[in-house]
Every structure is written in structure tokens, then in C-alpha cells.
Design a protein around this motif. Structure first.
Motif, short mmCIF file in Angstrom:
data_model
loop_
_atom_site.label_atom_id
_atom_site.label_comp_id
_atom_site.label_asym_id
_atom_site.label_seq_id
_atom_site.Cartn_x
_atom_site.Cartn_y
_atom_site.Cartn_z
N ALA A 1 -18.35 9.01 73.84
CA ALA A 1 -17.03 9.40 73.35
C ALA A 1 -16.41 10.49 74.20
O ALA A 1 -15.25 10.39 74.62
CB ALA A 1 -17.13 9.84 71.90
N ASN A 2 -17.15 11.56 74.45
CA ASN A 2 -16.59 12.71 75.16
C ASN A 2 -16.51 12.48 76.67
O ASN A 2 -15.49 12.75 77.30
CB ASN A 2 -17.42 13.96 74.87
N GLU A 3 -17.58 11.99 77.24
CA GLU A 3 -17.62 11.77 78.69
C GLU A 3 -16.85 10.53 79.11
O GLU A 3 -16.48 10.40 80.27
CB GLU A 3 -19.08 11.65 79.15
N ASN A 4 -16.63 9.59 78.16
CA ASN A 4 -15.97 8.32 78.48
C ASN A 4 -16.67 7.64 79.65
O ASN A 4 -16.04 7.16 80.59
CB ASN A 4 -14.49 8.54 78.79
N ALA A 5 -17.98 7.62 79.55
CA ALA A 5 -18.81 7.03 80.59
C ALA A 5 -19.93 6.23 79.93
O ALA A 5 -19.95 6.06 78.71
CB ALA A 5 -19.39 8.12 81.50
N VAL A 6 -20.85 5.72 80.73
CA VAL A 6 -21.95 4.88 80.24
C VAL A 6 -23.27 5.63 80.36
O VAL A 6 -23.51 6.31 81.36
CB VAL A 6 -22.01 3.55 81.03
N ARG A 7 -24.09 5.49 79.34
CA ARG A 7 -25.45 6.03 79.38
C ARG A 7 -26.43 4.91 79.04
O ARG A 7 -26.21 4.14 78.11
CB ARG A 7 -25.62 7.18 78.40
N ILE A 8 -27.52 4.86 79.80
CA ILE A 8 -28.59 3.90 79.55
C ILE A 8 -29.67 4.59 78.71
O ILE A 8 -30.14 5.67 79.05
CB ILE A 8 -29.21 3.37 80.86
N PHE A 9 -30.06 3.95 77.62
CA PHE A 9 -31.14 4.45 76.76
C PHE A 9 -32.34 3.52 76.88
O PHE A 9 -32.18 2.30 76.95
CB PHE A 9 -30.69 4.53 75.30
N ARG A 10 -33.51 4.12 76.88
CA ARG A 10 -34.76 3.35 76.95
C ARG A 10 -35.45 3.35 75.60
O ARG A 10 -35.47 4.36 74.89
CB ARG A 10 -35.70 3.95 77.99
N SER B 1 -21.52 11.36 71.51
CA SER B 1 -21.79 10.30 70.53
C SER B 1 -21.43 8.97 71.17
O SER B 1 -20.55 8.89 72.03
CB SER B 1 -20.97 10.52 69.25
N ALA B 2 -22.13 7.93 70.75
CA ALA B 2 -21.91 6.60 71.31
C ALA B 2 -20.75 5.91 70.59
O ALA B 2 -20.59 6.04 69.38
CB ALA B 2 -23.17 5.76 71.20
N THR B 3 -19.94 5.18 71.35
CA THR B 3 -18.82 4.45 70.76
C THR B 3 -19.06 2.94 70.76
O THR B 3 -18.54 2.24 69.89
CB THR B 3 -17.53 4.74 71.53
N HIS B 4 -19.84 2.44 71.71
CA HIS B 4 -20.19 1.02 71.77
C HIS B 4 -21.60 0.89 72.32
O HIS B 4 -21.99 1.68 73.20
CB HIS B 4 -19.21 0.23 72.65
N ASP C 1 -34.03 -7.80 77.99
CA ASP C 1 -35.45 -7.70 77.65
C ASP C 1 -35.69 -6.94 76.35
O ASP C 1 -36.83 -6.73 75.95
CB ASP C 1 -36.24 -7.05 78.79
N SER C 2 -34.62 -6.52 75.70
CA SER C 2 -34.68 -5.79 74.42
C SER C 2 -35.39 -4.44 74.53
O SER C 2 -35.81 -3.88 73.52
CB SER C 2 -35.39 -6.64 73.34
N ARG C 3 -35.50 -3.90 75.72
CA ARG C 3 -36.18 -2.62 75.94
C ARG C 3 -35.24 -1.49 76.32
O ARG C 3 -35.69 -0.37 76.54
CB ARG C 3 -37.25 -2.78 77.03
N ALA C 4 -33.97 -1.78 76.39
CA ALA C 4 -33.00 -0.75 76.78
C ALA C 4 -31.67 -1.02 76.11
O ALA C 4 -31.41 -2.11 75.59
CB ALA C 4 -32.83 -0.72 78.30
N LEU C 5 -30.82 0.01 76.11
CA LEU C 5 -29.49 -0.08 75.52
C LEU C 5 -28.46 0.44 76.51
O LEU C 5 -28.72 1.39 77.26
CB LEU C 5 -29.40 0.77 74.25
N VAL C 6 -27.29 -0.17 76.48
CA VAL C 6 -26.14 0.33 77.22
C VAL C 6 -25.18 0.90 76.19
O VAL C 6 -24.84 0.21 75.22
CB VAL C 6 -25.45 -0.77 78.03
N ALA C 7 -24.75 2.14 76.37
CA ALA C 7 -23.86 2.78 75.41
C ALA C 7 -22.73 3.50 76.12
O ALA C 7 -22.95 4.14 77.16
CB ALA C 7 -24.63 3.76 74.53
N SER C 8 -21.52 3.39 75.58
CA SER C 8 -20.41 4.19 76.08
C SER C 8 -20.36 5.49 75.28
O SER C 8 -20.71 5.52 74.09
CB SER C 8 -19.09 3.43 75.94
#
Length: 466
Positions: free
Chosen positions: A173-182, A155-158, A164-171
Motif C-alpha cells: 500500500a505505502n510503497e506501491n511496489a511488489v514484495r515476494i513472500f516465502r 500492508s498488502a493490497t493484492h 509451486d505454492s511456496r511463495a506469494l506475490v503481494a503489492s
């Protein structure tokens, strides 16, 4: 059943004895006698059970349950008996002339939100492992549709939008890492937007990530953890720089809207700001200390920038909020200037939001929000019981028309009425000092349009269903 078995055993033994001693008795007679005894016993038990009061049976069952619980908790004599308590409502019916709408869709607590730089979307992240994309233009409509994206296995925490409003940066909860969403479009040719994971960064933080952001240039990403660490990443997941904030622990970490600065606050009474520097060729150069906000007497809960980073606002454990002029020559040793300060209406952990034009300050504590006219240094309005649960997020939209706040599973969208009032007051002041007729005409027109917009908001808010 044990007694029944005893009778059966007795019958069988009796039958055997009778067979040995009185072989002349027919076997069928013995069998019938035993069967009659068993049947009579069964009927007697049934009658006894029916005659027993229902309340007595339930009482025995309750005693068994109580005894089981007593045996389970006999090691802790201070355990109090369970009492029925009313559940806290998931949502309260908040009504106010400033309320534009309530966004509903998440099934668990919302933990983060952000507006897209193009001003079209709001993204919300929740503990229900969902990301929901909302249309800003529907804030004043009756229905509020959303596009859902799932965070697989986490789950995302932040969350933070890309420039460009075409992607998201999310931290995570479990991995405590960053995932990029398109954000993309479906293959069926429709205009429906999809939200899908594209890239996972390696896990580098030792403690939980408490903030993420991406520069307006799109060249770097910031993550801030609850220790004293801030990491600067490139877009491929490589760490460019590590910052030690020396603040005992971090409580907040953000990227400025101008894309030049990263800042943090924590246990200490200051807000520290660094500049992320790139050379003329576009390559990362360094991270250097820019300036600090000094003036609070206790740790800083939260802070915010206006749209051009020339103003900042901060709120502290000392129960004050402050607005700062950060348009200074920090490379020449100049410090930010304190413009004005106010008292926090309620004690406790606080959130602060500064409108893009710097005219409005919103301070949220628990379930209440205080609106301040930053230009004229007075409190305009306090909205209480905005949510049933403590607020998790507070943010103005890109145009400064709305303030959104999340608490529990819902988002309240509020009109920035204070901002409209401050704009009108500012324009009228400029009108009084304007010299040329052309300038006066333009200012009169702007004042008229601002007043009309404010009147329409208040009238429509009274009549519109939420």
C-alpha cells in the motif's frame, strides 16, 4: 484562588501597617488573625460548593464544552450538532444451508485473497498489515486455525500464489511496489509454516497497483495500476515489458490460470487480452495482442477465467454479465464468441467469479451474491446480506467446491451447490445420449456420487455450527 490570594495580600498588607502603626501588638497575634480570616473564607467556599446542585455543576461544565465547540466552529455556521448514531456492525450472523464456515481472525478489512495451486491453502490480506494462511481441508470443521505473517512497515493490497505454492506475490500500500513472500518451515523441526518477506521489487508504477499475478510457468509476474499501465516482470524484479491498455483507466488486471495471457478492463466497454510470449530457449520474447471481449455497452467492472482459459466471464456497468468462448484461433483473426448473458440482480460495482469447470457464474454486488447455472443459463439462487460490509473479493477454489467472499474482517466460505447441480444435469444429459453399456455404467456411477455428495453437503450444513 484569585480571591484567596487577594485576602492573603490584604492580610499581609494589614499586618505590615499594623506593625508600623502599632508596634506594641505582638507579631503572633497578627499572624493568628490573618490565618483565621483565610480559614473562614476557605470553609465558606467549601460549604457553598457542596450546597450547589450536582446538575447545575454539570450544566456549567456542559456549557463550557459547548462554548468551546462553538468558538472552534464559529467560521462554519452550517455545522450540525453531534448526534449519537449506531455503529455499523463489524459482522452479521449470516446463516444458510450453503454456508460451510466463516473465517475470523483479521482485525481490519480484508482486501485480497487467493487459493494455492495445490488446492491446500487460502491466503488473505488485510488492512491490519497481516497475511493469514488457512487450510482448505478445515473448511468443513468446527475450528479454523490460521498462520499469520506480518507485512513489515506496510500492508498488502493484492496477493497471488506462486505455481509451486511456496511463495506469494503481494503489492504494498505505502510503497506501491511488489514484495515476494516465502512460505517456509520453522527451524525447530515442527511442521508449522512461516510467512516472511524475501524480496522487494523497485517502485515503478505512478498510480496505485490494482492487481497482481504470476504465470503458472513461474517465469513472469504481472502488476496492473489504476492508470493504463501493466508491467511484466521477471522473478528478479526487472521489467520485461510495459503495456498501455488505452482504456482511460484500469479497473481490473489478471493473469490467466493457463499462464499464457494477461488481461485488463477499465473505463471502455471491452476486455483486452495479451499473450506473453517466450521463445523455445525459455527467454522472454514479446507481448502481443491476443483478442478482445466486445459486447458490453459500458465499462467493465470485473472479469474472470476458467481453469484452462477457454472460457471467460465479465460483468459491466450496463448491468449485465456475459460468458465467452475464448477457445479461438486469435492468431488467425478469430474473435471470442458470446455464449450467454444475464442481468445483474442489483445495481452498483460488481464482482464476478467463474468456476474452474465453467459451469457456475457468481456475481457479487454490495452484500449479495447471485449464483447462475452457466450451462443452462438460469439463476439458481441469490444470497442476501452475506456480509455487513460490501464485498471486496469473490473467488472459487481450485476444485470448484467452494466460493469464498470477503467483506469487512471476515470470509464466508460457501458450497458451490449450483456447480453440483449443473454437474448432475450435465451427466444425466450425457447418460441419455450414451450408447455403449460401459459408458452408461460409468455415467450412472458418476451421477450417483454427485447426488450423494450434494446431499451430504446440504445435510451437514444444516447441522454444523458456524
Amino acid at each position: 484562588m484569585d480571591l484567596k490570594q487577594a485576602y492573603l495580600s490584604f492580610g499581609v498588607v494589614s499586618m505590615a501597617n499594623m506593625s508600623e502603626s502599632e508596634g506594641s501588638l505582638p507579631l503572633i497575634a497578627v499572624t493568628a488573625a490573618v490565618g483565621a480570616i483565610v480559614l473562614l473564607f476557605t470553609l465558606l467556599c467549601s460549604v457553598f460548593r457542596k450546597d450547589k446542585p450536582k446538575e447545575e455543576i454539570e450544566s456549567e461544565q456542559d456549557k463550557k464544552t459547548a462554548n468551546a465547540g462553538s468558538e472552534k466552529n464559529n467560521s462554519n455556521k452550517k455545522v450540525k450538532p453531534a448526534t449519537k448514531t449506531a455503529k455499523k456492525p463489524a459482522h452479521i450472523s449470516f446463516s444458510h444451508t450453503w454456508l460451510s464456515c466463516t473465517l475470523k481472525g483479521h482485525s481490519s478489512r480484508i482486501v485480497s485473497l487467493d487459493f494455492s495451486p495445490n488446492g491446500k491453502y487460502l491466503i488473505t490480506a488485510s488492512e491490519d498489515r497481516a497475511l493469514m494462511l488457512w487450510s482448505v481441508k478445515e473448511f468443513r470443521q468446527k475450528e479454523h486455525k490460521y498462520i499469520r505473517g506480518n507485512v513489515e512497515f506496510d500492508s498488502a493490497t493484492h496477493v497471488a500464489f506462486s505455481p509451486d505454492s511456496r511463495a506469494l506475490v503481494a503489492s504494498l500500500a505505502n510503497e506501491n511496489a511488489v514484495r515476494i513472500f516465502r512460505l517456509g518451515k520453522k527451524d525447530d523441526g515442527s511442521h508449522n509454516v512461516t510467512i516472511s518477506g524475501a524480496l522487494d521489487f523497485p517502485s515503478k508504477h505512478k498510480l496505485d497497483i490494482i492487481g497482481v499475478g504470476i504465470s503458472s510457468s513461474g517465469k513472469w509476474i504481472m502488476t496492473c495500476s489504476s492508470d493504463t499501465t501493466i508491467l511484466i516482470w521477471d522473478l528478479k524484479g526487472e521489467v520485461l515489458a510495459t503495456i498501455d491498455t488505452h482504456q482511460v483507466n484500469n479497473s481490473c488486471g489478471k493473469v490467466s490460470p493457463c499462464g499464457r495471457f494477461v488481461a485488463s478492463s477499465g473505463f471502455t466497454s471491452d476486455v483486452k487480452v495479451w499473450e506473453v510470449v517466450f521463445d523455445k530457449s525459455g527467454s522472454f520474447s514479446s507481448v502481443k495482442r491476443a483478442f478482445e471481449l466486445k459486447g458490453h455497452s459500458a465499462g467493465v467492472y470485473d472479469f474472470d477465467f476458467n481453469n484452462d482459459s477457454r472460457r471467460m466471464a465479465s460483468v459491466s456497468k450496463d448491468n449485465t454479465w456475459k460468458v465467452w468462448d475464448t477457445d479461438v484461433r486469435y492468431d488467425m483473426g478469430q474473435d471470442p464468441k458470446l455464449l450467454y448473458s444475464g442481468k445483474v440482480s442489483y445495481p452498483g460495482p460488481a464482482l464476478i467469479a467463474l468456476s474452474p469447470d465453467g459451469r457456475t457464474v457468481a456475481v457479487g454486488v454490495d452484500t449479495s451474491i447471485a449464483f447462475w447455472d452457466a450451462a443452462n443459463e438460469h439463476q439458481d439462487q441469490v444470497l442476501e446480506n452475506v456480509h455487513a460490509e460490501s464485498m471486496s473479493c469473490l473467488k472459487f477454489d481450485i476444485g470448484g467446491r467452494y466460493l469464498v467472499c470477503s467483506g469487512g474482517k471476515h470470509v464466508q466460505v460457501l458450497h458451490n451447490v449450483t456447480g453440483y447441480k449443473a454437474t448432475i444435469a450435465d451427466l444425466e444429459e450425457k447418460l441419455r445420449t450414451a450408447s455403449g453399456p460401459g459408458m452408461k455404467d460409468r455415467l450412472k456411477q458418476q451421477v450417483s456420487e454427485a447426488k450423494e455428495a450434494l446431499e451430504n453437503i446440504l445435510l451437514s450444513s444444516k447441522d454444523s455450527p458456524k
